[in-house]
Design a protein around this motif. Structure first.
Motif, PDB file in Angstrom:
ATOM      1  N   GLY A 118      37.366 -14.124  16.130  1.00 23.89           N
ATOM      2  CA  GLY A 118      37.134 -15.114  15.082  1.00 23.89           C
ATOM      3  C   GLY A 118      37.073 -14.464  13.713  1.00 23.89           C
ATOM      4  N   LYS A 119      36.589 -13.198  13.629  1.00 24.20           N
ATOM      5  CA  LYS A 119      36.508 -12.504  12.338  1.00 24.20           C
ATOM      6  C   LYS A 119      37.690 -11.583  12.124  1.00 24.20           C
ATOM      7  N   GLY A 120      38.597 -11.556  13.111  1.00 22.45           N
ATOM      8  CA  GLY A 120      39.759 -10.664  12.998  1.00 22.45           C
ATOM      9  C   GLY A 120      39.382  -9.195  13.110  1.00 22.45           C
ATOM     10  N   LEU A 121      38.289  -8.900  13.878  1.00 23.33           N
ATOM     11  CA  LEU A 121      37.827  -7.512  14.014  1.00 23.33           C
ATOM     12  C   LEU A 121      38.271  -6.942  15.349  1.00 23.33           C
ATOM     13  N   ILE A 125      29.194  -7.113  15.142  1.00 24.73           N
ATOM     14  CA  ILE A 125      30.250  -8.017  14.644  1.00 24.73           C
ATOM     15  C   ILE A 125      29.734  -8.784  13.413  1.00 24.73           C
ATOM     16  N   LYS A 126      28.500  -9.242  13.538  1.00 23.04           N
ATOM     17  CA  LYS A 126      27.902 -10.066  12.472  1.00 23.04           C
ATOM     18  C   LYS A 126      27.859  -9.307  11.145  1.00 23.04           C
ATOM     19  N   PHE A 127      27.468  -8.028  11.196  1.00 24.07           N
ATOM     20  CA  PHE A 127      27.267  -7.276   9.941  1.00 24.07           C
ATOM     21  C   PHE A 127      28.465  -6.391   9.573  1.00 24.07           C
ATOM     22  N   PHE A 141      30.112  -3.268  33.784  1.00 27.27           N
ATOM     23  CA  PHE A 141      29.032  -3.871  32.990  1.00 27.27           C
ATOM     24  C   PHE A 141      29.463  -3.970  31.515  1.00 27.27           C
ATOM     25  N   VAL A 142      29.960  -2.849  30.964  1.00 29.22           N
ATOM     26  CA  VAL A 142      30.365  -2.848  29.548  1.00 29.22           C
ATOM     27  C   VAL A 142      31.521  -3.829  29.340  1.00 29.22           C
ATOM     28  N   ALA A 143      32.494  -3.770  30.242  1.00 25.05           N
ATOM     29  CA  ALA A 143      33.679  -4.628  30.102  1.00 25.05           C
ATOM     30  C   ALA A 143      33.264  -6.096  30.094  1.00 25.05           C
ATOM     31  N   GLU A 144      32.344  -6.437  30.953  1.00 31.50           N
ATOM     32  CA  GLU A 144      31.903  -7.837  31.078  1.00 31.50           C
ATOM     33  C   GLU A 144      31.224  -8.315  29.786  1.00 31.50           C
ATOM     34  N   VAL A 145      30.319  -7.473  29.257  1.00 31.32           N
ATOM     35  CA  VAL A 145      29.604  -7.894  28.042  1.00 31.32           C
ATOM     36  C   VAL A 145      30.576  -7.973  26.859  1.00 31.32           C
ATOM     37  N   VAL A 146      31.477  -6.973  26.770  1.00 29.85           N
ATOM     38  CA  VAL A 146      32.439  -6.975  25.657  1.00 29.85           C
ATOM     39  C   VAL A 146      33.294  -8.236  25.717  1.00 29.85           C
ATOM     40  N   ALA A 147      33.692  -8.601  26.937  1.00 28.16           N
ATOM     41  CA  ALA A 147      34.542  -9.795  27.096  1.00 28.16           C
ATOM     42  C   ALA A 147      33.833 -11.032  26.557  1.00 28.16           C
ATOM     43  N   SER A 148      32.491 -11.109  26.829  1.00 27.79           N
ATOM     44  CA  SER A 148      31.762 -12.298  26.374  1.00 27.79           C
ATOM     45  C   SER A 148      31.660 -12.356  24.859  1.00 27.79           C
ATOM     46  N   GLN A 149      31.757 -11.183  24.201  1.00 29.28           N
ATOM     47  CA  GLN A 149      31.611 -11.140  22.737  1.00 29.28           C
ATOM     48  C   GLN A 149      32.962 -11.175  22.026  1.00 29.28           C
ATOM     49  N   ARG A 150      34.042 -11.005  22.791  1.00 29.76           N
ATOM     50  CA  ARG A 150      35.360 -10.869  22.161  1.00 29.76           C
ATOM     51  C   ARG A 150      35.733 -12.061  21.263  1.00 29.76           C
ATOM     52  N   PRO A 151      35.461 -13.302  21.733  1.00 31.98           N
ATOM     53  CA  PRO A 151      35.857 -14.430  20.876  1.00 31.98           C
ATOM     54  C   PRO A 151      35.283 -14.319  19.463  1.00 31.98           C
ATOM     55  N   LYS A 152      34.022 -13.826  19.352  1.00 28.79           N
ATOM     56  CA  LYS A 152      33.405 -13.713  18.025  1.00 28.79           C
ATOM     57  C   LYS A 152      34.158 -12.708  17.172  1.00 28.79           C
ATOM     58  N   ALA A 153      34.516 -11.557  17.794  1.00 33.12           N
ATOM     59  CA  ALA A 153      35.236 -10.519  17.049  1.00 33.12           C
ATOM     60  C   ALA A 153      36.594 -11.061  16.623  1.00 33.12           C
ATOM     61  N   GLU A 162      36.165  -1.801  12.396  1.00 33.07           N
ATOM     62  CA  GLU A 162      36.184  -2.154  13.817  1.00 33.07           C
ATOM     63  C   GLU A 162      34.816  -1.957  14.458  1.00 33.07           C
ATOM     64  N   VAL A 163      34.697  -2.492  15.665  1.00 32.55           N
ATOM     65  CA  VAL A 163      33.489  -2.289  16.459  1.00 32.55           C
ATOM     66  C   VAL A 163      33.921  -1.611  17.761  1.00 32.55           C
ATOM     67  N   THR A 164      33.242  -0.493  18.074  1.00 31.68           N
ATOM     68  CA  THR A 164      33.602   0.234  19.291  1.00 31.68           C
ATOM     69  C   THR A 164      32.405   0.295  20.225  1.00 31.68           C
ATOM     70  N   VAL A 165      32.624  -0.014  21.496  1.00 26.36           N
ATOM     71  CA  VAL A 165      31.551   0.086  22.490  1.00 26.36           C
ATOM     72  C   VAL A 165      31.957   1.173  23.479  1.00 26.36           C
ATOM     73  N   SER A 166      31.077   2.153  23.685  1.00 23.41           N
ATOM     74  CA  SER A 166      31.458   3.226  24.602  1.00 23.41           C
ATOM     75  C   SER A 166      30.331   3.576  25.549  1.00 23.41           C
TER      76      SER A 166
END
Ligand code: ADP
Length: 599
Positions: A462-465, A497-499, A448-460, A504-508
């Motif tokens: 895009g900001k080089g995060l 990512i936005k703020f 579940f986490v991997a799937e959501v992170v994957a969908s958000q990765r392009p945005k990160a 870095e942004v970490t999801v655990s």
């Protein structure tokens, strides 16, 4: 024979009997003084006093005439009961009048033969007076308050000694009488205040304007023991007084031009009008009486002012049941009027508030309807757009150039963003209509986490995060509505990512034990971004709230995301927790029930 006597004299003769009698009298006097001062009830005091006087003087009976200085009359009450018959006489009458006028004691040994004697009391009691002793009850300032008389001495005429002991008793009686009168006044005052307080409470509890007017009028009529009351309100625009409520009359609206009639005059002058005989007063207009068949006798009319002192209305009370309206009635009515003024102002404010509230509710409903319609309308055309873009990207509609693919990707990202916004709006509408129902089932947290992170990765990217994931190696099964929770996590990562501009942004996800001892999984999104200022941590979960509304353009967003996140997480029986430090970053987390490690 009658004699007047002044100061204290020794016993007329030194006989042993005489001395014995004086000792008896002194003992009785001492007892009397004690019981007199113990009696505070002004209604019981006269009875007690006359009984002591009778005993003291060895007489058949005794009577106390109370002096009404203003009326110039003496009144004796025959019996303890306040309803008992009374004998009233002028100061010119009888030995009592003489005693009151002169302030001196008098002894009469043959009453019927004395021309100054008045038989008024004898007629009332049916007991003929033969001899009497009459002493004034005088206060410290030398004012006569009453006259105390003992009548018909058993075993011989009254002596100067009898007059002296009665005078001594009268001296004590004066202060007891004054105390009791004072006590009586205080009691009447307290009773009046508590009645007013009750009226005040009742008035303040009523918020509906019409019901309030009716209540005020009813209470005022009762308090003043009058026949009917009206409360006129000032209509400044029309320069009129109007009333809807008039007890006894139909509840039609009556309007009177300001300045006419008694109520109209009081509304302008602000001065109280108290009329003892309406038909003898030129200000009274008998027209209304003629129409209604009512007969007005007495009128009390006074203004009702608001806090600023402006005249809000006029109270008019008619026909006191007994007698005429007095100063006390004026005071009571003016107290009711000031209570009523406050209550009226409150009721008006409440009325205004209620109208404003109803209007806001209508607007709010209109907004919800609009949002519900618009979000459906926006979603419908999006579906074919997304479908065709996908087909184009997969070249199902024919080959595309590299340039076209790049353009298509930008379009896809924008459309995706738009889809999210529309979905947020739809969720919000569902939330408002309390239509959020969960379809909870078991799912595995890591994927579940991997799937959501994957969908958000392009945005990160895009900001080089860097966007890192930390999940345990072993699979964990949790319970929840996967679809809704995808939106929760996606939104938290999107915000992170936005703020966040650097770091870095970490999801655990990690297993924990709740305070209740139940196993759970805690999902956390941590960033090193701008953080949230102190005091704003609660508010960011409110609908449409953004810490810096001017940043909306810079960061995008509707301010709805966290409200939706909170709603969904709480629908799972969980809580969203935020820890943050301005300039250092934020950490959003929530927990889901751990079913068991998945096999
Ligand atoms: P928006 O659509 O504005 O992101 P949200 O409800 O998601 O609406 O968030 C409300 C506000 O909370 C944001 O505008 C922002 O001010 C603040 N906020 C939310 N997440 C973060 C974060 N990770 N860091 C800093 N501020 C945040």
């Amino acid at each position: 024979m009658s004699q007047a006597m002044g100061g204290v004299k020794p016993p007329e003769s030194g006989g042993a009997d005489e001395w014995r009698e004086r000792v008896r009298q002194l003992t009785v006097l001492l007892e009397a003084v004690r019981s007199l001062h113990g009696e505070m009830d002004p209604e019981r005091l006269p009875g007690l006093l006359t009984e002591e006087a009778r005993r003291l003087a060895g007489a058949q009976g005794a009577v106390l005439y109370l002096l009404d200085r203003k009326a110039g009359r003496l009144t004796a009450q025959l019996g303890e009961n306040p309803e008992a018959p009374r004998v009233s006489m002028s100061l010119e009458e009888g030995i009592a009048g003489l005693t009151a006028r002169t302030g001196r004691a008098h002894i009469v040994s043959d009453a019927p033969a004395d021309s100054r004697f008045s038989p008024a009391l004898d007629r009332a009691t049916g007991v003929p007076t033969a001899s009497l002793v009459s002493v004034p009850v005088t206060n410290r300032r030398g004012e006569v308050l009453a006259v105390l008389q003992a009548r018909n001495r058993t075993g011989g005429p009254f002596s100067v000694g009898d007059a002296e002991v009665l005078s001594a008793l009268a001296l004590q009686a004066a202060s007891a009488l004054e105390n009791a009168q004072l006590y009586g006044q205080v009691r009447v005052h307290v009773e009046r205040l508590s009645r007013l307080l009750e009226v005040g409470k009742a008035i303040n509890a009523e918020m509906d304007l019409d019901a309030l007017l009716a209540l005020i009028v009813e209470r005022a009529t009762r308090l003043l023991q009058a026949d009917r009351s009206s409360l006129f309100l000032v209509d400044r625009e029309k320069k009129e007084l109007w009333t809807k409520v008039a007890e006894g009359l139909a509840t039609t609206e009556i309007r009177i031009p300001l300045g006419t009639g008694i109520a109209g005059t009081v509304a302008v002058s602000g001065e109280t009008v108290n009329i003892a005989d309406a038909y003898a007063d030129a200000r009274f207009n008998p027209e209304v009486d003629r129409k209604t068949g009512y007969r007005t006798r007495t009128i009390l009319c006074l203004p009702m002012r608001d806090k600023a002192g402006d005249i809000l209305g006029v109270f008019q009370v008619l026909n006191k049941r007994e007698g005429v309206f007095g100063k006390e009635d004026e005071e009571v009515l003016s107290a009711v009027a000031s209570q009523a003024a406050i209550a009226l102002e409150n009721a008006r404010l409440y009325d205004d508030l209620k109208q404003a509230y109803d209007r806001i509710k209508q607007l709010d409903q209109a907004k919800s309807d609009f949002l519900a319609n618009i979000s459906h309308e926006l979603r419908t055309p999006l579906t074919p757009v997304i479908g065709y873009m996908d087909m184009m990207a997969s070249e199902a509609l024919g080959p595309i150039t590299e340039h076209q693919r790049k353009g298509l990707e930008v379009m896809q990202q924008s459309v995706d963003r738009m889809r999210h916004l529309v979905e947020d709006l739809l969720s919000f509408v569902r939330m408002e209509q309390r239509q959020l129902t969960l379809q909870a089932g078991p799912f595995e947290v890591g994927t579940f986490v991997a799937e959501v992170v994957a969908s958000q990765r392009p945005k990160a990217q895009g900001k080089g995060l860097p966007l890192t994931v930390q999940v345990p190696d072993e699979p964990l099964l949790v319970k929840g509505d996967r679809g809704e929770l995808v939106r929760v996590l996606a939104h938290l990562i999107d915000n992170a990512i936005k703020f966040t501009n650097k770091g870095e942004v970490t999801v655990s996800a990690a297993p924990v034990t709740t305070e209740g001892g139940r196993p759970a999984v805690e999902i956390t999104v941590r960033d090193t971004g701008m953080g949230i200022p102190p005091g704003e941590e609660e508010r960011i979960f409110q609908r449409f709230y953004q810490v810096d509304a001017s940043s909306t353009r810079r960061y995008g967003g509707t301010g709805l995301g966290l409200a939706i996140v909170k709603e969904i997480v709480e629908a799972h029986g969980s809580r969203i927790v935020v820890e943050t430090a301005p300039g250092k970053g934020s950490r959003f987390s929530f927990r889901l029930t751990l079913l068991r490690p998945a096999a």
